[in-house]
Design a protein around this motif. Structure first.
Motif, mmCIF file in Angstrom:
data_model
loop_
_atom_site.group_PDB
_atom_site.id
_atom_site.type_symbol
_atom_site.label_atom_id
_atom_site.label_comp_id
_atom_site.label_asym_id
_atom_site.label_seq_id
_atom_site.Cartn_x
_atom_site.Cartn_y
_atom_site.Cartn_z
ATOM 1 N N ALA A 156 0.827 -1.209 0.000
ATOM 2 C CA ALA A 156 0.000 0.000 0.000
ATOM 3 C C ALA A 156 0.859 1.255 0.000
ATOM 4 N N GLY A 157 2.195 1.056 0.090
ATOM 5 C CA GLY A 157 3.111 2.182 0.040
ATOM 6 C C GLY A 157 3.786 2.515 1.344
ATOM 7 N N TYR A 158 3.598 1.682 2.379
ATOM 8 C CA TYR A 158 4.201 1.936 3.686
ATOM 9 C C TYR A 158 5.529 1.198 3.828
ATOM 10 N N GLY A 182 9.044 5.417 9.874
ATOM 11 C CA GLY A 182 8.601 4.972 8.564
ATOM 12 C C GLY A 182 7.960 6.087 7.782
ATOM 13 N N HIS A 183 7.498 5.704 6.605
ATOM 14 C CA HIS A 183 6.808 6.678 5.770
ATOM 15 C C HIS A 183 5.823 5.941 4.877
ATOM 16 N N GLY A 184 4.845 6.688 4.400
ATOM 17 C CA GLY A 184 3.810 6.146 3.541
ATOM 18 C C GLY A 184 3.299 7.197 2.584
ATOM 19 N N GLY A 187 2.796 10.641 4.382
ATOM 20 C CA GLY A 187 3.892 11.339 5.033
ATOM 21 C C GLY A 187 4.731 10.406 5.880
ATOM 22 N N ARG A 188 5.473 11.001 6.842
ATOM 23 C CA ARG A 188 6.371 10.248 7.707
ATOM 24 C C ARG A 188 5.706 9.998 9.057
ATOM 25 N N ILE A 189 6.094 8.862 9.693
ATOM 26 C CA ILE A 189 5.494 8.485 10.972
ATOM 27 C C ILE A 189 6.591 8.061 11.939
ATOM 28 N N GLN A 190 6.429 8.431 13.182
ATOM 29 C CA GLN A 190 7.290 7.975 14.279
ATOM 30 C C GLN A 190 6.384 7.534 15.417
ATOM 31 N N SER A 191 6.725 6.405 16.041
ATOM 32 C CA SER A 191 5.893 5.912 17.136
ATOM 33 C C SER A 191 6.737 5.042 18.057
ATOM 34 N N LEU A 211 2.868 12.027 13.318
ATOM 35 C CA LEU A 211 2.716 11.900 11.874
ATOM 36 C C LEU A 211 3.015 13.242 11.217
ATOM 37 N N THR A 212 3.917 13.246 10.292
ATOM 38 C CA THR A 212 4.231 14.453 9.530
ATOM 39 C C THR A 212 3.638 14.294 8.136
#
Length: 228
Positions: A156-158, A182-184, A187-191, A211-212
Motif C-alpha cells: 500500500a506504500g508503507y 517509517g513513511h507512507g 507522510g512520515r510516521i514515528q511511534s 505523523l508528519t
C-alpha cells in the motif's frame, strides 16, 4: 638273440613317453608351480608398496577431519540459502528465506536464520515483505522473531523500520515494541511501536506517535495513530 638297434631305440622312446613317478617327478612339479607363484606374489607385493602410502594418507585425513569438528557443529544442522514454505489460516502461501539457517541444538522446531526474509499476503490481497539481520523461525507455531534492524514493506506504500519485531505468519499479524520510523503515501510516521492486525490489512502505530503529513507540520501527537 640280441635286440636290434631299431628295437632298442623304440624301447627308449616308450620309456620317455611314460609319465614320470617318484620323488624326482614331484620335485619337478613343485619347481614348475613355484615358477608361476613367486612372480605373482612379487607383483602383488610391489603393488601394495606403491598403493599403501596413499591409503594411509587418506585414512589419516578422514580421521583428523572429524576429530576437529566442534561438538556443537555436529549436533546442529545448517543449510545455506534456506527456504521454508507454508500456508496461513486462510490457505494463503507464505515463504521464509535466509542466507543461512541453523537448527537449534536439542530442538527440531527452532531455526536460527541469518539475513531472513518473509513474504506473505493479507486477506485483502496486500503483499507484505519483512527482512532483518537475524531471526528465529518456529516451524510449529509459524512465528518469525526478527532482530538486528527490521524492515517492513507494505504494497500500500508503507515502509517501516524498527529494531525488533515478531510476526505470526499463520495469522498475518505482527508486533513491534521498540521505536518505529517509517513513511507512507501521506507522510512520515514515528511511534513507540506498531501492530500489524486485521489479518495484515491494518497497521496501528502504538504509544506516542507523530505523523508528519506531506506539505504540513507534525500532527497526531498521542496514542493509536492508525493507517491502512
Amino acid at each position: 638273440m640280441l635286440p636290434s638297434a631299431t628295437e632298442r631305440l623304440a624301447a627308449l622312446r616308450h620309456r620317455l613317453r611314460r609319465p614320470q613317478t617318484g620323488p624326482f617327478s614331484s620335485y619337478s612339479r613343485f619347481v614348475g608351480f613355484m615358477k608361476v607363484l613367486l612372480p605373482a606374489l612379487a607383483a602383488v607385493l610391489l603393488g601394495l608398496v606403491v598403493v599403501w602410502p596413499k591409503l594411509a594418507l587418506e585414512d589419516k585425513r578422514f580421521q583428523v577431519g572429524f576429530a576437529k569438528l566442534p561438538s556443537k557443529e555436529v549436533e546442529s544442522l545448517a543449510m545455506q540459502n534456506a527456504r521454508y514454505f507454508g500456508l496461513d489460516e486462510s490457505n494463503r502461501p507464505y515463504a521464509v528465506t535466509a542466507d543461512l539457517a541453523k537448527q537449534q541444538p536439542g530442538s527440531r522446531d527452532l531455526i536460527h536464520l541469518t539475513a531472513p526474509k518473509a513474504d506473505f499476503t493479507s486477506t485483502s490481497g496486500a503483499n507484505i515483505v519483512v527482512d532483518a539481520a537475524t531471526g528465529v523461525y518456529n516451524q510449529v507455531t509459524k512465528t518469525l522473531d526478527l532482530a538486528g534492524g527490521v524492515n517492513l514493506y507494505h504494497d500500500a506504500g508503507y515502509e517501516l523500520h524498527t529494531p525488533t519485531a515478531v510476526f505470526d505468519l499463520a495469522r498475518n499479524t505482527g508486533r513491534g515494541l521498540e521505536p518505529v520510523e517509517g513513511h507512507g503515501p501521506q507522510g512520515r510516521i514515528q511511534s513507540a511501536g506498531f501492530e500489524l492486525a486485521g489479518k495484515g490489512r491494518d497497521i496501528t502505530f502504538t504509544g506516542k506517535a507523530a505523523l508528519t503529513l506531506r506539505g504540513a507540520s507534525p500532527q497526531g501527537q498521542g496514542k493509536g495513530a492508525k493507517r491502512r
